[in-house]
Design an enzyme around this catalytic site. Structure first.
Site, PDB file in Angstrom:
ATOM      1  N   LYS A   1      -1.390  -7.125  40.678  1.00 32.10           N
ATOM      2  CA  LYS A   1      -0.456  -6.162  40.477  1.00 32.10           C
ATOM      3  C   LYS A   1      -1.055  -4.854  39.319  1.00 32.10           C
ATOM      4  O   LYS A   1      -0.758  -3.828  39.314  1.00 32.10           O
ATOM      5  CB  LYS A   1       0.877  -6.451  39.908  1.00 32.10           C
ATOM      6  CG  LYS A   1       1.944  -7.279  40.782  1.00 32.10           C
ATOM      7  CD  LYS A   1       3.182  -7.937  40.367  1.00 32.10           C
ATOM      8  CE  LYS A   1       3.873  -8.562  41.270  1.00 32.10           C
ATOM      9  NZ  LYS A   1       5.147  -9.223  40.627  1.00 32.10           N
ATOM     10  N   ARG A   2      -1.836  -5.432  38.543  1.00 28.65           N
ATOM     11  CA  ARG A   2      -2.439  -4.607  37.531  1.00 28.65           C
ATOM     12  C   ARG A   2      -3.201  -3.605  38.218  1.00 28.65           C
ATOM     13  O   ARG A   2      -3.537  -2.722  37.417  1.00 28.65           O
ATOM     14  CB  ARG A   2      -3.234  -5.570  36.439  1.00 28.65           C
ATOM     15  CG  ARG A   2      -2.526  -6.501  35.713  1.00 28.65           C
ATOM     16  CD  ARG A   2      -3.742  -7.200  34.780  1.00 28.65           C
ATOM     17  NE  ARG A   2      -4.605  -7.650  35.247  1.00 28.65           N
ATOM     18  CZ  ARG A   2      -4.719  -8.927  35.800  1.00 28.65           C
ATOM     19  NH1 ARG A   2      -3.681  -9.730  35.881  1.00 28.65           N
ATOM     20  NH2 ARG A   2      -5.780  -9.615  36.306  1.00 28.65           N
TER      21      ARG A   2
END
Length: 490
Positions: free
Chosen positions: A243-244
């Site tokens: 997700k980063r």
């Protein structure tokens, strides 16, 4: 019969990598006229996220990967306990009463000596009758796999090849937890066996679990399914998708406006090579429907190396699919996306007010610019909302023009417009363009600058679809209203 499965845990949204695994599993089942099953692995109750089970089901259906049957592990609790007890009777498992502190102490001892930690409980050979007395007295326990010492065994993966393991490298893993629920290792083996799973596709990061699964199958004298450990999907910057570094959830890609079939097509090529031959120098085919993919799909064409998740390439796929839509289909897809995901509520009201015919005319004009359904909101706003007044001097394309020149151009257009009908039928494109060029020549200006002045006055933007087509859709009244901000006494 070929039976495959996808077995996600409802601990978060369906990962795009899991969707790829589901795609391959689904294709192999359908290729062989078999079954594709959904199994919700929800035994880790502490990590469950409400609503994600329903989301997983919804995503599989939206992406066209319809499952034939669904099950949940928590609804099969008694089954796992029965088989865990059977392993004890077979001498392949044991009741363990070791505390967390005892296990942690054993771990620390292994770390201090530089050894790989693999737990061997002091209860491995504990008397069975005494163990049952402790259980009856209410003492908490787990059931652990009893790994034999000094054994070596092999396992062959259909994609990764032959693997060798030693029993001393395998932990006496917990099979049944103190709450009566199975761990992954027991449940996955029992479920795959009872459901008749013939092929298991999962990420290569599950390879460390294989020796435990081999031993459990062997303990029951069961034939193992064929395993294919798929390489990971990597981020272009390196490492696993996270997700980063951007969107990774199957649902989030839909919210962003990607088309399900475009995403599937993109995922097909992350780990699979088409068998279609092409001549040297000829471009390799990249566009495949799900039906075509199923027909072509063979396990031998899966790749062993990791694939890179190129988001720009995914955008390219989305654009290709979008361009092939008819206006009716584009209208339908945009309407569905807008109603479900768009936050532009005011635009929704305006669209309803103007009607579907008007929206289709607008969509036809912006069609070739659309890569994502979510882009349509911004692309069509100029047809539904009058833009704010701008300062012409702020645009480099006409920054050298003075106020008088701009005013003359716009007043001339207004004057000509007043003579026309509302739908501009009497001002066809050829006549309109000739008028604008004559206007440029008369005022000793480049034609591009004259067109830009009118474009900015009507849309407040230097980059839009063709100006005449915009004017035709807006109609005479709306154009005059927009020009009134710049020209007095319209």
């Amino acid at each position: 019969m070929v039976i495959t499965r996808i077995a996600p845990s409802p601990t978060g949204s369906l990962h795009i990598g899991t969707l790829r695994t589901a795609l391959f599993s689904y294709a192999w089942a359908k290729k062989n006229k078999g079954k594709f099953l959904l199994r919700i692995e929800d035994t880790d109750q502490s990590r469950l996220v409400p609503g994600t089970e329903e989301e997983i089901e919804e995503m599989l259906k939206i992406y066209g990967l319809d499952y034939d049957e669904k099950s949940k592990q928590t609804e099969r609790k008694d089954i796992y306990k029965k088989y865990a007890e059977e392993l004890i009777q077979l001498g392949q498992a044991y009741y363990c009463f070791a505390s967390k502190e005892e296990i942690q102490e054993a771990r620390e001892i292994a770390e201090r000596s530089g050894e790989q930690f693999r737990f061997r409980s002091p209860y491995r050979d504990f008397d069975l009758d005494k163990a049952k007395e402790k259980i009856e007295s209410g003492e908490p326990f787990v059931i652990r796999l009893k790994v034999a010492e000094g054994e070596e065994f092999e396992f062959e993966d259909l994609l990764q090849g032959k693997m060798h393991f030693k029993s001393e490298e395998v932990d006496d893993t917990v099979l049944l937890k103190s709450d009566g629920l199975p761990t992954y290792h027991l449940a996955v083996v029992i479920d795959d066996h009872l459901m008749g799973i013939t092929h298991v596709m999962r990420g290569v990061d599950w390879v460390p679990s294989i020796p435990k699964h081999v031993l459990i199958h062997r303990a029951f004298n069961w034939e193992m399914p064929k395993y294919l450990h798929l390489p990971l999907v990597l981020d272009p910057e390196g490492g696993k998708l996270s997700k980063r570094k951007g969107t990774v959830a199957a649902k989030d890609f839909l919210i962003q406006g990607y088309l399900p079939e475009a995403i599937l097509n993109f995922l097909m090529l992350l780990g699979w090579s088409s068998p279609i031959k092409h001549e040297f120098g000829e471009k390799e085919r990249e566009i495949f429907s799900l039906e075509e993919f199923i027909e072509l799909f063979e396990l031998k064409d899966l790749n062993k190396s990791s694939a890179v998740f190129n988001r720009e390439k995914l955008l390219w796929f989305s654009h290709q699919y979008m361009m092939n839509f008819s206006i009716d289909e584009l209208h339908k897809r945009y309407g569905e996306w807008h109603a479900k995901y768009s936050e532009e509520k005011e635009l929704r009201l305006k669209i309803a007010e103007k009607g579907e015919k008007y929206l289709k005319e607008v969509l036809e004009l912006v069609h070739d610019r659309i890569k994502l359904l979510s882009e349509i909101d911004e692309l069509i706003k100029l047809f539904y909302f009058e833009p704010e007044k701008i300062k012409f001097s702020e645009f480099k394309q006409i920054k050298n023009l003075n106020v008088d020149q701009t005013s003359i151009i716009l007043k001339s257009v207004v004057s000509e417009l007043k003579e026309k009908s509302e739908n501009l039928n009497d001002w066809p494109h050829e006549k309109w363009e000739k008028f604008m060029r004559n206007l440029a020549e008369k005022n000793e200006l480049g034609a591009g600058k004259v067109f830009m002045i009118l474009r900015l006055a009507i849309t407040s933007s230097p980059a839009t679809p063709p100006l005449y087509e915009i004017m035709t859709i807006l109609g005479k009244s709306e154009i005059l209203t927009r020009l009134s901000k710049y020209v007095d006494n319209i």
